[in-house]
Scaffold this motif. Sequence first.
Motif, PDB file in Angstrom:
ATOM      1  N   TYR A 629      -2.337   1.266  -5.845  1.00  0.00           N
ATOM      2  CA  TYR A 629      -2.589   2.715  -5.921  1.00  0.00           C
ATOM      3  C   TYR A 629      -1.631   3.158  -7.164  1.00  0.00           C
ATOM      4  O   TYR A 629      -2.171   4.127  -7.750  1.00  0.00           O
ATOM      5  N   TYR A 630      -0.481   2.621  -7.482  1.00  0.00           N
ATOM      6  CA  TYR A 630       0.247   3.056  -8.445  1.00  0.00           C
ATOM      7  C   TYR A 630      -0.675   2.838  -9.934  1.00  0.00           C
ATOM      8  O   TYR A 630      -0.777   3.834 -10.778  1.00  0.00           O
ATOM      9  N   GLN A 631      -1.459   1.711  -9.976  1.00  0.00           N
ATOM     10  CA  GLN A 631      -2.054   1.629 -11.118  1.00  0.00           C
ATOM     11  C   GLN A 631      -3.340   2.542 -11.378  1.00  0.00           C
ATOM     12  O   GLN A 631      -3.638   2.981 -12.420  1.00  0.00           O
ATOM     13  N   ALA A 632      -3.856   2.917 -10.180  1.00  0.00           N
ATOM     14  CA  ALA A 632      -4.974   3.512 -10.164  1.00  0.00           C
ATOM     15  C   ALA A 632      -4.363   5.133 -10.651  1.00  0.00           C
ATOM     16  O   ALA A 632      -5.204   5.748 -11.341  1.00  0.00           O
ATOM     17  N   LEU A 633      -3.351   5.264 -10.031  1.00  0.00           N
ATOM     18  CA  LEU A 633      -2.621   6.903 -10.366  1.00  0.00           C
ATOM     19  C   LEU A 633      -2.465   6.829 -11.808  1.00  0.00           C
ATOM     20  O   LEU A 633      -2.575   7.965 -12.618  1.00  0.00           O
ATOM     21  N   LYS A 634      -1.885   5.849 -12.318  1.00  0.00           N
ATOM     22  CA  LYS A 634      -1.560   5.805 -13.706  1.00  0.00           C
ATOM     23  C   LYS A 634      -2.876   5.918 -14.751  1.00  0.00           C
ATOM     24  O   LYS A 634      -2.778   6.526 -15.864  1.00  0.00           O
ATOM     25  N   LEU A 635      -3.840   5.299 -14.364  1.00  0.00           N
ATOM     26  CA  LEU A 635      -5.302   5.298 -15.142  1.00  0.00           C
ATOM     27  C   LEU A 635      -5.679   6.576 -15.013  1.00  0.00           C
ATOM     28  O   LEU A 635      -6.453   6.996 -16.036  1.00  0.00           O
ATOM     29  N   LYS A 636      -5.395   7.289 -13.964  1.00  0.00           N
ATOM     30  CA  LYS A 636      -5.964   8.812 -13.903  1.00  0.00           C
ATOM     31  C   LYS A 636      -4.926   9.700 -14.670  1.00  0.00           C
ATOM     32  O   LYS A 636      -5.015  11.209 -14.737  1.00  0.00           O
ATOM     33  N   LYS A 637      -3.743   9.033 -15.199  1.00  0.00           N
ATOM     34  CA  LYS A 637      -2.717  10.100 -15.650  1.00  0.00           C
ATOM     35  C   LYS A 637      -1.876  11.100 -14.553  1.00  0.00           C
ATOM     36  O   LYS A 637      -1.641  12.128 -14.831  1.00  0.00           O
ATOM     37  N   VAL A 638      -2.047  10.654 -13.409  1.00  0.00           N
ATOM     38  CA  VAL A 638      -1.162  11.429 -12.358  1.00  0.00           C
ATOM     39  C   VAL A 638       0.096  11.098 -12.526  1.00  0.00           C
ATOM     40  O   VAL A 638       0.497  10.051 -12.295  1.00  0.00           O
ATOM     41  N   ASP A 639       1.210  11.928 -12.493  1.00  0.00           N
ATOM     42  CA  ASP A 639       2.477  11.909 -12.425  1.00  0.00           C
ATOM     43  C   ASP A 639       2.996  11.004 -11.248  1.00  0.00           C
ATOM     44  O   ASP A 639       2.732  11.489 -10.084  1.00  0.00           O
ATOM     45  N   SER A 640       3.497   9.759 -11.700  1.00  0.00           N
ATOM     46  CA  SER A 640       3.506   9.072 -10.421  1.00  0.00           C
ATOM     47  C   SER A 640       4.806   8.074 -10.792  1.00  0.00           C
ATOM     48  O   SER A 640       5.050   7.621 -12.021  1.00  0.00           O
ATOM     49  N   VAL A 641       5.323   7.522  -9.798  1.00  0.00           N
ATOM     50  CA  VAL A 641       6.413   6.422 -10.085  1.00  0.00           C
ATOM     51  C   VAL A 641       6.528   5.316  -8.728  1.00  0.00           C
ATOM     52  O   VAL A 641       6.283   5.889  -7.777  1.00  0.00           O
ATOM     53  N   LEU A 642       6.715   4.464  -9.165  1.00  0.00           N
ATOM     54  CA  LEU A 642       6.678   3.198  -8.037  1.00  0.00           C
ATOM     55  C   LEU A 642       8.260   2.655  -7.991  1.00  0.00           C
ATOM     56  O   LEU A 642       8.924   2.304  -8.981  1.00  0.00           O
ATOM     57  N   ILE A 643       8.724   2.698  -6.586  1.00  0.00           N
ATOM     58  CA  ILE A 643      10.095   2.295  -6.547  1.00  0.00           C
ATOM     59  C   ILE A 643       9.913   0.788  -5.556  1.00  0.00           C
ATOM     60  O   ILE A 643       9.436   1.029  -4.512  1.00  0.00           O
ATOM     61  N   LYS A 644      10.580  -0.155  -6.106  1.00  0.00           N
ATOM     62  CA  LYS A 644      10.610  -1.502  -5.360  1.00  0.00           C
ATOM     63  C   LYS A 644      11.849  -1.734  -4.835  1.00  0.00           C
ATOM     64  O   LYS A 644      12.994  -1.546  -5.588  1.00  0.00           O
ATOM     65  N   ILE A 645      11.897  -2.146  -3.545  1.00  0.00           N
ATOM     66  CA  ILE A 645      13.044  -2.239  -3.084  1.00  0.00           C
ATOM     67  C   ILE A 645      13.279  -3.767  -2.878  1.00  0.00           C
ATOM     68  O   ILE A 645      12.870  -4.552  -1.951  1.00  0.00           O
ATOM     69  N   PRO A 646      14.306  -4.337  -3.648  1.00  0.00           N
ATOM     70  CA  PRO A 646      14.423  -5.631  -3.669  1.00  0.00           C
ATOM     71  C   PRO A 646      14.903  -6.314  -2.307  1.00  0.00           C
ATOM     72  O   PRO A 646      15.842  -5.870  -1.830  1.00  0.00           O
ATOM     73  N   GLY A 647      14.310  -7.596  -2.090  1.00  0.00           N
ATOM     74  CA  GLY A 647      14.802  -8.278  -0.890  1.00  0.00           C
ATOM     75  C   GLY A 647      14.234  -7.523   0.339  1.00  0.00           C
ATOM     76  O   GLY A 647      14.394  -8.132   1.627  1.00  0.00           O
ATOM     77  N   ALA A 648      13.608  -6.584   0.329  1.00  0.00           N
ATOM     78  CA  ALA A 648      13.495  -5.775   1.578  1.00  0.00           C
ATOM     79  C   ALA A 648      11.834  -6.069   2.126  1.00  0.00           C
ATOM     80  O   ALA A 648      11.049  -6.262   1.298  1.00  0.00           O
ATOM     81  N   TYR A 649      11.593  -6.404   3.363  1.00  0.00           N
ATOM     82  CA  TYR A 649      10.549  -6.528   4.204  1.00  0.00           C
ATOM     83  C   TYR A 649      10.018  -5.076   4.490  1.00  0.00           C
ATOM     84  O   TYR A 649      10.323  -4.253   3.855  1.00  0.00           O
ATOM     85  N   HIS A 650       9.174  -5.131   5.628  1.00  0.00           N
ATOM     86  CA  HIS A 650       8.490  -3.892   5.803  1.00  0.00           C
ATOM     87  C   HIS A 650       9.393  -2.949   6.374  1.00  0.00           C
ATOM     88  O   HIS A 650       9.314  -1.607   6.035  1.00  0.00           O
ATOM     89  N   GLY A 651      10.625  -3.370   7.001  1.00  0.00           N
ATOM     90  CA  GLY A 651      11.447  -2.390   7.363  1.00  0.00           C
ATOM     91  C   GLY A 651      12.535  -2.119   6.103  1.00  0.00           C
ATOM     92  O   GLY A 651      13.692  -2.603   6.274  1.00  0.00           O
ATOM     93  N   ILE A 652      12.155  -1.038   5.367  1.00  0.00           N
ATOM     94  CA  ILE A 652      12.885  -1.163   4.144  1.00  0.00           C
ATOM     95  C   ILE A 652      14.286  -0.344   4.371  1.00  0.00           C
ATOM     96  O   ILE A 652      15.201  -0.498   3.164  1.00  0.00           O
ATOM     97  N   ALA A 653      14.474   0.336   5.718  1.00  0.00           N
ATOM     98  CA  ALA A 653      15.788   1.251   5.792  1.00  0.00           C
ATOM     99  C   ALA A 653      16.574   0.423   6.821  1.00  0.00           C
ATOM    100  O   ALA A 653      17.289   0.731   7.700  1.00  0.00           O
ATOM    101  N   SER A 654      16.341  -0.862   6.883  1.00  0.00           N
ATOM    102  CA  SER A 654      17.105  -1.975   7.858  1.00  0.00           C
ATOM    103  C   SER A 654      18.703  -2.000   7.566  1.00  0.00           C
ATOM    104  O   SER A 654      19.485  -2.315   8.061  1.00  0.00           O
ATOM    105  N   LYS A 655      18.932  -1.856   6.235  1.00  0.00           N
ATOM    106  CA  LYS A 655      20.328  -1.892   5.780  1.00  0.00           C
ATOM    107  C   LYS A 655      20.685  -0.432   5.415  1.00  0.00           C
ATOM    108  O   LYS A 655      19.821   0.596   4.946  1.00  0.00           O
ATOM    109  N   PRO A 656      22.059  -0.046   5.772  1.00  0.00           N
ATOM    110  CA  PRO A 656      22.300   1.606   5.511  1.00  0.00           C
ATOM    111  C   PRO A 656      21.975   2.119   4.003  1.00  0.00           C
ATOM    112  O   PRO A 656      21.651   2.942   3.708  1.00  0.00           O
ATOM    113  N   SER A 657      22.434   0.988   3.108  1.00  0.00           N
ATOM    114  CA  SER A 657      22.327   1.429   1.539  1.00  0.00           C
ATOM    115  C   SER A 657      20.716   1.853   1.264  1.00  0.00           C
ATOM    116  O   SER A 657      20.238   2.460   0.409  1.00  0.00           O
TER     117      SER A 657
END
Length: 675
Positions: A629-657
């Motif tokens: 999706y991110y690459q598709a949005l960039k190809l369309k030049k839609v303002d977009s940003v991708l945030i990757k959470i290191p070490g996180a599985y699906h439950g990205i809010a499992s740690k307080p930080s």
Amino acid sequence: MSNSVKSIFFLSLCSLSSSPSVANTFQVSDIFDLEYASSPAISPSGEHIVFVRNSNNIMRDATDKSMWIINSKTGHLTPLFSDDKQYSSPVWSPSGDRIAFISNLSGEKQIHVHYIKQNRTAMVSQLQSGVSNLTWSPNGKWLAFSQKVEEKPSVIAKMPAAPKGAKWAKPAIVIDSAYYQADGKGLIKPGYNHLFVLPAEGGTAQQLTFGNYHHNGRLAWTKDSKSIVFSANRIDDWEYKTLDGDLFKVDILSKELTQLTNFPGKEFSPQFSQNGDKLVYLQSSNALNPYRNNKLTLMDWRSKESKHINADFDRSVISQMWIGNDTIAISYDDFGKRKIASITTNGELKDLTDSVSGTTLGRPYISGEFSANYNGDIAFTYGNATRPADIATVSAKGKTRQLTKLNEDLLGHRKLGEVHEINYTSSFDGESIQGWYITPPDFDPSKKYPMILEIHGGPHLAYGPHFSAELQRFAAQGYVVFYDNHRGSSSYGERFAMLLKYKYSSKEDFADHNSGVDAMIAKGFIDKDQVFIAGGSAGGIATAYAIGLTDRFAAAVVVKPVINWLSKVLTADSGLRQIPTQFPGMPWDHVEHYWQRSPLSLVGNVTTPTMLITGEKDLRTPMAETEQYYQALKLKKVDSVLIKIPGAYHGIASKPSRMISKIEHTLAWFEKYKK
């Protein structure tokens, strides 16, 4: 992330912590100070309740789990274990003189027994892998539990031995099972879950079940303490029959296995009445549907005949415990709330409380647990829209008594957003939809506010009027936060849940959300030009689908989404169950259907500025989905940003930080596009 977004993010963190105008509202740092109760266990006499106290640790960036005991009459609260170790799964002995639990108190996680009068604790196991479903025998002499028995991994090619001192690459990993990975774990080590018994005073654990099948879930001892009833799927192709399972009985001495049920679907969570003549359990259908109710079922132990209790009850029973010879306490979800009710074996139902809540901190999902004894004493996790879970009791007449106030020292000094209910109809077909909205502290209805539509995951889950750290943070920043239980949500019965069969995502559930936005704007205090949208998992899918159908949202935050169903079901950990229940057939036979459900099919329409957030190790909605999706949005030049959470599985809010990171990145993105 662009430098402009970084600047907004860090400026937001600094200004929010120092601004005197928001000092008494819910702050980002407050997340580390939140606590909640879980795993309540009431003693056989009803005099005491032991529970796990969950507290966020700012130095470890994790949740500490201590164990406390409370006198249910006086409310006196005492720590049993509150140190740098972790405690879970407390369970009382039948006589109430001991508590068994799991802890790393003595090093690795093992079974321990605490002697109440002597105030002494013993480690009674020396096990090699994790323990679950810890259960006392009625005579107090045995502890039963489930444990994975690992097997040697498959080997196909015979490799030559490496020379002494050589440093070769790690050996190849051979995968030959259909279910080989799990979110939160990664690759699954070969092995099967089996039942064991252990002398309660310590000793050698004895394995009771064998074979290439999994045996787990709630365990029920027969009254004579000689056998255990449990659920297992012992069908040869069990990996492909995920909706099936039967009840079995195993003799702890002879290890003889007897099958008790053979109905279509799954029978599970058994529990005997105190006199041992009745067995109550849950049963669910194996129909290839994305949702099914759990039915409360009663077995006469002598005849082994079973019948549904209140077969027409259109809600899913979550858990059950005997509270008398002919009465059972159950929990079930209803219109966004979790209830405890009593039900007789003849099907007479009486609601006792709808305040079971508070064991999830991030978003306002339905949650909570209860414990009951044969005298009818019931303890449960009590929560509401402004507080996470405390411990409370409820009587047979429905009188609730709160015993703890774990967060009063923090939230008693914070001005929180107020939660309001809203009901409206969907523009698609007039279906009634229930929702809620949170108004900011010091709300003034004469003003116009920006609004965030936040969509829940599942999709067969539900939000409700429950505490949410994430949404309270949004409200503290001046947003009205709106959320709804669209068609497909649980707690409204099978018909409502099944409205999304073969239709997720679709214009139908989008209409439910969009109509809610219209209903909120009609109240007069929402700035229609400053409406934002966000959601995670199934909510992330719905968010990405929505911005392909409309440009009404000022910005979007799409969290851990599915973007292309054709690729998702063949790469994620959930395909074995999801393909046969959520789709009309295999992806290669129904390409058009899978594509129609995919937000990627609508990406050509998207103009909405979009932030994407996903854990790098996510196996439920793999990172490749987000990247498409991110690459598709960039190809369309839609303002977009991708945030990757290191070490996180699906439950990205499992740690307080990580929860803080998710919240503050979302706020920073919306602030960038707020007028």
